[in-house]
Design a protein around this motif. Structure first.
Motif, short mmCIF file in Angstrom:
data_model
loop_
_atom_site.label_atom_id
_atom_site.label_comp_id
_atom_site.label_asym_id
_atom_site.label_seq_id
_atom_site.Cartn_x
_atom_site.Cartn_y
_atom_site.Cartn_z
N HIS A 1 0.83 -1.22 0.00
CA HIS A 1 0.00 0.00 0.00
C HIS A 1 0.85 1.25 0.00
CE1 HIS A 1 0.40 -0.65 4.48
NE2 HIS A 1 0.47 0.67 4.51
N ILE B 1 -15.96 7.12 -3.45
CA ILE B 1 -14.83 6.23 -3.20
C ILE B 1 -15.21 5.24 -2.11
CG2 ILE B 1 -12.40 6.11 -2.47
CD1 ILE B 1 -12.78 7.64 -5.09
N VAL C 1 -4.86 2.11 -0.54
CA VAL C 1 -4.42 3.46 -0.15
C VAL C 1 -4.72 3.68 1.32
CG1 VAL C 1 -4.80 5.94 -0.48
CG2 VAL C 1 -4.70 4.43 -2.47
N SER D 1 -11.60 1.02 -5.50
CA SER D 1 -11.84 2.41 -5.87
C SER D 1 -10.56 3.15 -6.21
CB SER D 1 -12.54 3.15 -4.71
OG SER D 1 -13.90 2.79 -4.65
N CYS D 2 -9.42 2.46 -6.13
CA CYS D 2 -8.12 3.14 -6.27
C CYS D 2 -7.26 2.46 -7.33
CB CYS D 2 -7.39 3.18 -4.92
SG CYS D 2 -8.32 3.97 -3.60
N HIS D 3 -7.91 2.01 -8.39
CA HIS D 3 -7.18 1.43 -9.52
C HIS D 3 -6.25 0.31 -9.08
CE1 HIS D 3 -8.67 4.62 -12.22
NE2 HIS D 3 -8.66 5.32 -11.11
N LEU E 1 -8.49 3.08 2.18
CA LEU E 1 -9.44 3.13 1.08
C LEU E 1 -9.36 1.81 0.31
CD1 LEU E 1 -8.56 6.68 -0.30
CD2 LEU E 1 -9.98 6.08 1.69
N HIS E 2 -10.48 1.37 -0.25
CA HIS E 2 -10.50 0.06 -0.91
C HIS E 2 -9.79 0.12 -2.27
CE1 HIS E 2 -11.69 -3.84 -2.28
NE2 HIS E 2 -12.11 -4.09 -1.05
N PRO E 3 -8.96 -0.90 -2.55
CA PRO E 3 -8.29 -0.94 -3.86
C PRO E 3 -9.25 -0.89 -5.05
CG PRO E 3 -7.43 -2.67 -2.42
CD PRO E 3 -8.59 -2.03 -1.70
N LEU F 1 -14.28 11.83 0.41
CA LEU F 1 -14.08 10.73 -0.53
C LEU F 1 -15.35 9.89 -0.68
CD1 LEU F 1 -10.47 9.82 0.57
CD2 LEU F 1 -11.14 10.70 -1.68
#
Ligand code: CO
Length: 165
Positions: A91, A111, A139, A133-135, A129-131, A106
């Protein structure tokens, strides 16, 4: 929706810096043989986090740290990550002024978050943050010292997670 986001204070949209980059490793000592001994990085912290069943090490490089994460048993998300994907990048952590405000923004922005509120991390209040939503990247957000979550989570001063509970 756009109006709502634009109406928030500018500070809420501020990412301060990359705080750390985390790498999952099978064996912390073996990883330190690379990062500390071969690459010559300083080790600032080695910290067992029993409630997460991991041991972590922080190695500062300039303004950023490398975080090595080694699971201590087979049951955690990190252990499952290691079993399915092997060692490697896990991460990235961004420093923000106010984790709660950032999460609110967010979520409004659509997100998907893993943590809906800041929780105690190795070096301060954090949220993930969930992957999805983060490509594909997990995060983490960490609150800069002096932010509002510090006062809420550590009313008597900062406590490292191994000393909590
Ligand atoms: Co981290």
């Amino acid at each position: 929706m756009d109006g709502t986001i634009a109406g928030l204070p500018g500070a809420v949209r501020h990412i301060g810096r990359v705080h750390h980059i985390a790498v999952v490793v099978r064996d912390l000592e073996a990883a330190l043989a690379l990062y500390r001994d071969a690459l010559g990085l300083e080790v600032s912290t080695v910290l067992p986090i029993p409630q997460d069943r991991v041991t972590i090490a922080f190695l500062p490089v300039g303004d950023v740290k490398i975080e090595l994460v080694a699971p201590t048993d087979d049951t955690t998300g990190v252990a499952k990550f290691l079993a399915s994907r092997g060692e490697g990048f896990h991460h990235v952590c961004f420093e923000v002024d106010d984790v709660s405000a950032e999460l609110t923004r967010l979520v409004i922005d659509g997100i998907e978050v893993i943590d809906t509120a800041p929780r105690p991390g190795a070096e301060g209040p954090v949220a993930f943050l969930h992957p999805r939503s983060c490509h594909g990247v997990l995060v983490e957000l960490i609150e800069a010292p002096g932010g509002p979550a510090w006062q809420r989570l550590y009313p008597d001063g900062f406590v490292a997670p191994d000393a909590v509970g």
